[in-house]
Write a protein that holds these residues in place. Structure first.
Motif, PDB file in Angstrom:
ATOM      1  N   PHE A  80      -5.879   3.841   8.658  1.00 17.49           N
ATOM      2  CA  PHE A  80      -4.824   4.480   9.165  1.00 17.49           C
ATOM      3  C   PHE A  80      -4.280   5.839   8.313  1.00 17.49           C
ATOM      4  O   PHE A  80      -4.246   5.482   7.128  1.00 17.49           O
ATOM      5  CB  PHE A  80      -3.636   3.689   9.269  1.00 17.49           C
ATOM      6  CG  PHE A  80      -3.789   2.498  10.303  1.00 17.49           C
ATOM      7  CD1 PHE A  80      -3.589   2.602  11.698  1.00 17.49           C
ATOM      8  CD2 PHE A  80      -4.169   1.392   9.866  1.00 17.49           C
ATOM      9  CE1 PHE A  80      -3.600   1.550  12.578  1.00 17.49           C
ATOM     10  CE2 PHE A  80      -4.420   0.150  10.761  1.00 17.49           C
ATOM     11  CZ  PHE A  80      -3.953   0.450  12.052  1.00 17.49           C
ATOM     12  N   VAL A  81      -4.360   6.826   9.049  1.00 19.96           N
ATOM     13  CA  VAL A  81      -3.975   7.944   8.184  1.00 19.96           C
ATOM     14  C   VAL A  81      -2.649   8.370   8.938  1.00 19.96           C
ATOM     15  O   VAL A  81      -2.642   8.680  10.005  1.00 19.96           O
ATOM     16  CB  VAL A  81      -4.720   9.184   8.110  1.00 19.96           C
ATOM     17  CG1 VAL A  81      -4.132  10.509   7.633  1.00 19.96           C
ATOM     18  CG2 VAL A  81      -5.897   8.720   7.391  1.00 19.96           C
ATOM     19  N   ALA A  95       1.759  -6.663   9.275  1.00 23.75           N
ATOM     20  CA  ALA A  95       2.730  -7.438   9.949  1.00 23.75           C
ATOM     21  C   ALA A  95       2.926  -7.108  11.368  1.00 23.75           C
ATOM     22  O   ALA A  95       3.104  -7.884  12.371  1.00 23.75           O
ATOM     23  CB  ALA A  95       4.268  -7.182   9.316  1.00 23.75           C
ATOM     24  N   VAL A  96       2.949  -5.786  11.783  1.00 21.92           N
ATOM     25  CA  VAL A  96       3.112  -5.319  13.225  1.00 21.92           C
ATOM     26  C   VAL A  96       1.717  -6.084  14.108  1.00 21.92           C
ATOM     27  O   VAL A  96       2.150  -6.357  15.111  1.00 21.92           O
ATOM     28  CB  VAL A  96       3.259  -3.820  13.247  1.00 21.92           C
ATOM     29  CG1 VAL A  96       3.370  -3.457  14.822  1.00 21.92           C
ATOM     30  CG2 VAL A  96       4.373  -3.427  12.572  1.00 21.92           C
ATOM     31  N   LEU A  97       0.687  -5.750  13.626  1.00 20.27           N
ATOM     32  CA  LEU A  97      -0.414  -6.145  14.346  1.00 20.27           C
ATOM     33  C   LEU A  97      -0.310  -7.448  14.503  1.00 20.27           C
ATOM     34  O   LEU A  97      -0.834  -8.249  15.597  1.00 20.27           O
ATOM     35  CB  LEU A  97      -1.890  -5.581  13.787  1.00 20.27           C
ATOM     36  CG  LEU A  97      -2.035  -4.315  13.944  1.00 20.27           C
ATOM     37  CD1 LEU A  97      -3.355  -3.920  12.689  1.00 20.27           C
ATOM     38  CD2 LEU A  97      -2.666  -3.888  15.242  1.00 20.27           C
ATOM     39  N   CYS A  98      -0.059  -8.429  13.408  1.00 20.53           N
ATOM     40  CA  CYS A  98      -0.167  -9.782  13.543  1.00 20.53           C
ATOM     41  C   CYS A  98       1.071 -10.206  14.478  1.00 20.53           C
ATOM     42  O   CYS A  98       0.784 -11.221  15.301  1.00 20.53           O
ATOM     43  CB  CYS A  98       0.328 -10.488  12.083  1.00 20.53           C
ATOM     44  SG  CYS A  98       0.538 -12.148  11.954  1.00 20.53           S
ATOM     45  N   LEU A 125       6.166   3.603   5.109  1.00 18.44           N
ATOM     46  CA  LEU A 125       4.591   2.991   5.373  1.00 18.44           C
ATOM     47  C   LEU A 125       3.750   2.361   4.171  1.00 18.44           C
ATOM     48  O   LEU A 125       3.672   2.946   3.273  1.00 18.44           O
ATOM     49  CB  LEU A 125       3.835   4.160   6.339  1.00 18.44           C
ATOM     50  CG  LEU A 125       4.440   4.357   7.511  1.00 18.44           C
ATOM     51  CD1 LEU A 125       3.515   5.815   8.204  1.00 18.44           C
ATOM     52  CD2 LEU A 125       4.219   3.106   8.534  1.00 18.44           C
ATOM     53  N   SER A 126       3.097   1.311   4.587  1.00 20.85           N
ATOM     54  CA  SER A 126       2.132   0.858   3.624  1.00 20.85           C
ATOM     55  C   SER A 126       1.068  -0.004   4.686  1.00 20.85           C
ATOM     56  O   SER A 126       1.298  -0.299   5.694  1.00 20.85           O
ATOM     57  CB  SER A 126       2.876  -0.077   2.846  1.00 20.85           C
ATOM     58  OG  SER A 126       3.518  -1.163   3.298  1.00 20.85           O
ATOM     59  N   GLU A 127       0.039  -0.383   4.033  1.00 20.64           N
ATOM     60  CA  GLU A 127      -0.915  -1.567   4.714  1.00 20.64           C
ATOM     61  C   GLU A 127       0.027  -2.687   5.189  1.00 20.64           C
ATOM     62  O   GLU A 127      -0.238  -3.238   6.173  1.00 20.64           O
ATOM     63  CB  GLU A 127      -1.852  -1.869   3.691  1.00 20.64           C
ATOM     64  CG  GLU A 127      -2.958  -0.734   3.586  1.00 20.64           C
ATOM     65  CD  GLU A 127      -3.911  -1.066   2.489  1.00 20.64           C
ATOM     66  OE1 GLU A 127      -3.988  -2.326   2.164  1.00 20.64           O
ATOM     67  OE2 GLU A 127      -4.626  -0.132   1.880  1.00 20.64           O
ATOM     68  N   PHE A 160      -9.717  -8.781  10.101  1.00 21.03           N
ATOM     69  CA  PHE A 160      -9.213  -7.278   9.820  1.00 21.03           C
ATOM     70  C   PHE A 160      -9.143  -7.253   8.538  1.00 21.03           C
ATOM     71  O   PHE A 160      -8.524  -7.805   7.674  1.00 21.03           O
ATOM     72  CB  PHE A 160      -7.862  -6.944  10.535  1.00 21.03           C
ATOM     73  CG  PHE A 160      -8.157  -6.960  12.241  1.00 21.03           C
ATOM     74  CD1 PHE A 160      -8.398  -5.815  12.764  1.00 21.03           C
ATOM     75  CD2 PHE A 160      -8.075  -8.172  12.883  1.00 21.03           C
ATOM     76  CE1 PHE A 160      -8.499  -5.795  14.171  1.00 21.03           C
ATOM     77  CE2 PHE A 160      -8.202  -7.826  14.262  1.00 21.03           C
ATOM     78  CZ  PHE A 160      -8.286  -6.688  14.994  1.00 21.03           C
ATOM     79  N   GLU A 161      -9.686  -5.966   7.963  1.00 19.90           N
ATOM     80  CA  GLU A 161      -9.108  -5.235   6.922  1.00 19.90           C
ATOM     81  C   GLU A 161      -8.404  -3.752   6.959  1.00 19.90           C
ATOM     82  O   GLU A 161      -9.359  -3.092   7.540  1.00 19.90           O
ATOM     83  CB  GLU A 161     -10.431  -5.158   5.803  1.00 19.90           C
ATOM     84  CG  GLU A 161     -10.768  -6.490   5.237  1.00 19.90           C
ATOM     85  CD  GLU A 161      -9.394  -6.892   4.142  1.00 19.90           C
ATOM     86  OE1 GLU A 161      -8.811  -6.125   3.534  1.00 19.90           O
ATOM     87  OE2 GLU A 161      -9.384  -8.099   4.266  1.00 19.90           O
ATOM     88  N   LEU A 162      -7.429  -3.584   6.638  1.00 22.15           N
ATOM     89  CA  LEU A 162      -6.606  -2.597   6.917  1.00 22.15           C
ATOM     90  C   LEU A 162      -6.594  -1.622   5.801  1.00 22.15           C
ATOM     91  O   LEU A 162      -6.010  -2.058   4.883  1.00 22.15           O
ATOM     92  CB  LEU A 162      -5.210  -2.796   7.535  1.00 22.15           C
ATOM     93  CG  LEU A 162      -5.438  -3.942   8.754  1.00 22.15           C
ATOM     94  CD1 LEU A 162      -3.807  -4.298   9.219  1.00 22.15           C
ATOM     95  CD2 LEU A 162      -6.112  -3.409   9.856  1.00 22.15           C
ATOM     96  N   LYS A 163      -6.635  -0.265   5.948  1.00 23.89           N
ATOM     97  CA  LYS A 163      -6.318   0.691   4.692  1.00 23.89           C
ATOM     98  C   LYS A 163      -5.528   1.787   5.152  1.00 23.89           C
ATOM     99  O   LYS A 163      -5.633   2.134   6.410  1.00 23.89           O
ATOM    100  CB  LYS A 163      -7.636   1.106   4.189  1.00 23.89           C
ATOM    101  CG  LYS A 163      -8.607   0.057   3.802  1.00 23.89           C
ATOM    102  CD  LYS A 163      -8.127  -0.753   2.555  1.00 23.89           C
ATOM    103  CE  LYS A 163      -9.188  -1.819   2.314  1.00 23.89           C
ATOM    104  NZ  LYS A 163      -8.325  -2.581   1.037  1.00 23.89           N
ATOM    105  N   TYR A 164      -4.665   2.144   4.512  1.00 26.65           N
ATOM    106  CA  TYR A 164      -3.713   3.180   4.841  1.00 26.65           C
ATOM    107  C   TYR A 164      -3.547   4.245   3.907  1.00 26.65           C
ATOM    108  O   TYR A 164      -3.669   4.333   2.480  1.00 26.65           O
ATOM    109  CB  TYR A 164      -2.291   2.477   4.941  1.00 26.65           C
ATOM    110  CG  TYR A 164      -1.244   3.661   4.954  1.00 26.65           C
ATOM    111  CD1 TYR A 164      -0.821   4.275   6.147  1.00 26.65           C
ATOM    112  CD2 TYR A 164      -0.528   4.058   3.873  1.00 26.65           C
ATOM    113  CE1 TYR A 164       0.057   5.328   6.261  1.00 26.65           C
ATOM    114  CE2 TYR A 164       0.686   4.986   3.936  1.00 26.65           C
ATOM    115  CZ  TYR A 164       0.714   5.549   4.869  1.00 26.65           C
ATOM    116  OH  TYR A 164       1.769   6.790   5.213  1.00 26.65           O
ATOM    117  N   LEU A 165      -3.371   5.486   4.196  1.00 28.68           N
ATOM    118  CA  LEU A 165      -3.293   6.612   3.499  1.00 28.68           C
ATOM    119  C   LEU A 165      -2.220   7.632   4.075  1.00 28.68           C
ATOM    120  O   LEU A 165      -2.525   7.763   5.288  1.00 28.68           O
ATOM    121  CB  LEU A 165      -4.534   7.650   3.213  1.00 28.68           C
ATOM    122  CG  LEU A 165      -5.811   7.007   2.453  1.00 28.68           C
ATOM    123  CD1 LEU A 165      -7.079   7.651   2.552  1.00 28.68           C
ATOM    124  CD2 LEU A 165      -5.383   6.894   1.068  1.00 28.68           C
TER     125      LEU A 165
END
Length: 571
Positions: free
Chosen positions: A560-561, A470-473, A463-465, A512-517
């Motif tokens: 996203f967490v 890619a999936v949302l797009c 998993l990564s941003e 959109f700006e997406l962040k992931y942890l």
């Protein structure tokens, strides 16, 4: 149009004589018979993706050129182009047809011999010769030895010339390439049974009875790897003159629809059905020098079969008979650098144009351990996963939604370890409707739910941003309302995570700006840091987006967490 006027749908039927005799609709491709002769191409090779009508075309060639079928010319070709433009070569050959599509990969050499024998026996059923029959009644371990003895005895009996047709020459070879590369290399190297077979066929064209050869397949890799085995083949796969030889052109499909479907009973118009099918199945451009695009023939017939029966389109728009084995495709693509495969597939998932340099004329696997980026691209064109964009640009694109769904599944399953991420578009209809009103939250949460349902413990290491981007797009591009782009460069020399531009400019646009942890690193301090960073980026990029009405722009930050949506806000 009443039901009694409709013709039969030829879905799954590749026998030319059956189509013409039994009232099936037929898309006339006979013009290419004349074109092949006028081009003076004696040994054409043309590759196209599966289920594009190659077998039907080869059977049409046999019906046209075979002396044994000459008496049936009028019945077979009445109403076609070639009936009014009959060439001198019609009915002038003894046609020898090979079909290598049914060869198993377990005992490949023995099965290949059996396939050659079946073709020779079919030939002798039409042209009985006792001494030649004695040849194929013998046991042979080598297909080339069988071919040598056959031609030697045949030429003692007659001077009649032979037209060899080979359909699906590489189907079993492609399976071997994916599952047993060493066996593939052994059979195509010097002394290998496959190379020797084609070497003897080549010899029969120069010093024997074979005057013409027509070959179809999915890729050129097998013949490329033979080197001198059959280097007389003239690859016309990307020739602009033959771009419409397989598949349906616009006017062909428009003519086909009302012959198969009772439009009045279905409450549809021909143009409405055509436009829907264009979105699903069109977009294949097989020549970089032609803007002609064609539809996948099998997918069209599958769709129309369902539409005729149920008066609505199928829930699964991808023809089940066409659905590829993702593992087999992955085995072939994994012969390239993983970084190249990932970059190509990610661009395809996001529906971005893919630039290319000089595509190889041949891919000889004896000369390389790894495929280059351009090798991979050529293979993806052959399989029908990428196509030329047209307009003279050296760019490739995903041809249509049906193929985009396959890339989506490949991207998640093979590159990121998700379990069978079947994309049920019906589940996203409410979310797409909310997007039009300015509410992106259902779209984001539905996507996260899809990923969560298909995840396993090993997924989290991938998993990564960029995965969420890619999936949302990809999913947004399945909507007819929006055109989505991920990682688009904005004039401030930065890259926006995801931009959704409405096709109807009265609708809201999205940045959109997406962040992931990961769950292990998701402290409150880090969440706050990511959250603030997303807002800062939105404010920096928003005023500079090209082709976006700033007054209708919705700025969205998402955190996203793991696979869950921890925070979402629309600014």
């Amino acid at each position: 149009m009443t039901q009694t006027q409709l013709k039969f749908n030829p879905y799954g039927i590749a026998k030319f004589d059956v189509l013409k005799k039994e009232g099936y609709v037929y898309v006339d491709k006979t013009r290419y018979i004349e074109l092949l002769e006028q081009s003076a191409i004696r040994y054409p090779l043309i590759v196209r993706p599966r289920r594009f009508g190659k077998t039907l075309f080869t059977m049409m060639l046999q019906a046209y050129y075979d002396k044994a079928a000459a008496k049936d010319f009028e019945r077979s070709f009445s109403g076609t182009y070639i009936a009014d433009h009959k060439t001198e070569l019609a009915g002038s050959y003894r046609v020898l047809s090979f079909d290598f599509s049914g060869i198993a990969s377990r005992e490949v050499q023995q099965d290949f011999v059996r396939s050659v024998k079946r073709a020779l026996q079919d030939f002798l059923n039409r042209y009985p010769m006792e001494s030649v029959q004695a040849i194929i009644d013998k046991d042979y371990a080598s297909p080339s030895s069988l071919l040598v003895d056959f031609f030697k005895e045949y030429e003692k009996q007659t001077t009649d010339r032979i037209y060899v047709i080979i359909d699906e020459y590489d189907q079993f070879a492609n399976e071997l390439l994916a599952t047993d590369r060493q066996t593939f290399l052994d059979m195509t190297e010097s002394g290998g049974f496959y190379k020797n077979f084609y070497a003897q066929l080549k010899m029969a064209t120069t010093r024997g009875s074979v005057e013409r050869v027509f070959i179809t397949g999915v890729t050129t890799v097998s013949l490329d790897s033979l080197t001198s085995g059959f280097n007389i083949a003239d690859d016309i796969s990307a020739a602009s003159d033959f771009a419409g030889m397989f598949g349906f052109k616009d006017e062909e499909l428009r003519d086909l629809i009302p012959q198969i479907v009772d439009l009045e009973r279905s409450g549809l118009t021909r143009e409405a059905v055509f436009e829907r099918m264009k979105t699903l199945y069109n977009g294949y451009r097989f020549s970089p020098n032609s803007d002609l695009s064609v539809f996948n023939a099998s997918m069209c017939l599958y769709y129309l079969k369902f539409l005729k029966r149920e008066h609505k389109e199928p829930d699964e728009v991808l023809d089940p008979a066409f659905a590829p084995d993702l593992g087999r495709i992955h085995s072939i693509l994994s012969s390239g650098k993983l970084s190249d495969v990932q970059a190509i597939v990610e661009a395809a998932v996001q529906r971005q144009p893919i630039g290319y340099g000089v595509l190889p004329l041949a891919i000889n696997l004896h000369n390389k351990e790894l495929l280059t980026r351009e090798d991979l691209i050529k293979l993806l064109i052959s399989f029908g996963f990428l196509t030329y964009r047209g307009n003279g640009k050296k760019e490739l694109a995903v041809p249509n939604i049906a193929v985009a769904k396959q890339f989506f599944e490949y991207y998640l399953t093979m590159l990121h370890g998700f379990r069978h991420p079947y994309l049920a578009m019906d589940a996203f209809v409410p979310a797409f409707s909310e997007l039009k009103t300015g509410n992106p939250e259902p779209f984001v949460r539905q996507t996260a739910q899809l990923l969560s349902e298909r995840s396993g413990s090993h997924v989290f290491s991938h998993l990564s941003e960029s995965v969420f981007e890619a999936v949302l797009c990809s999913i947004a591009n399945f909507s007819s309302e929006y055109e989505a782009r991920a990682e688009e460069e904005v004039p401030v020399h930065k890259f926006a995570d995801l931009i959704l531009r409405p096709r109807d400019r009265s609708r809201p646009a999205y940045l959109f700006e997406l962040k992931y942890l990961s769950k292990s690193e998701a402290t409150e301090a880090k969440k706050d840091q990511k959250w603030a960073q997303a807002r800062e980026q939105l404010e920096q990029y928003a005023p500079h987006l090209p082709d976006v009405d700033f007054d209708r722009l919705k700025r969205v930050r998402v955190l996203f967490v793991g696979l869950g949506v921890e925070r979402i806000e629309v600014l």
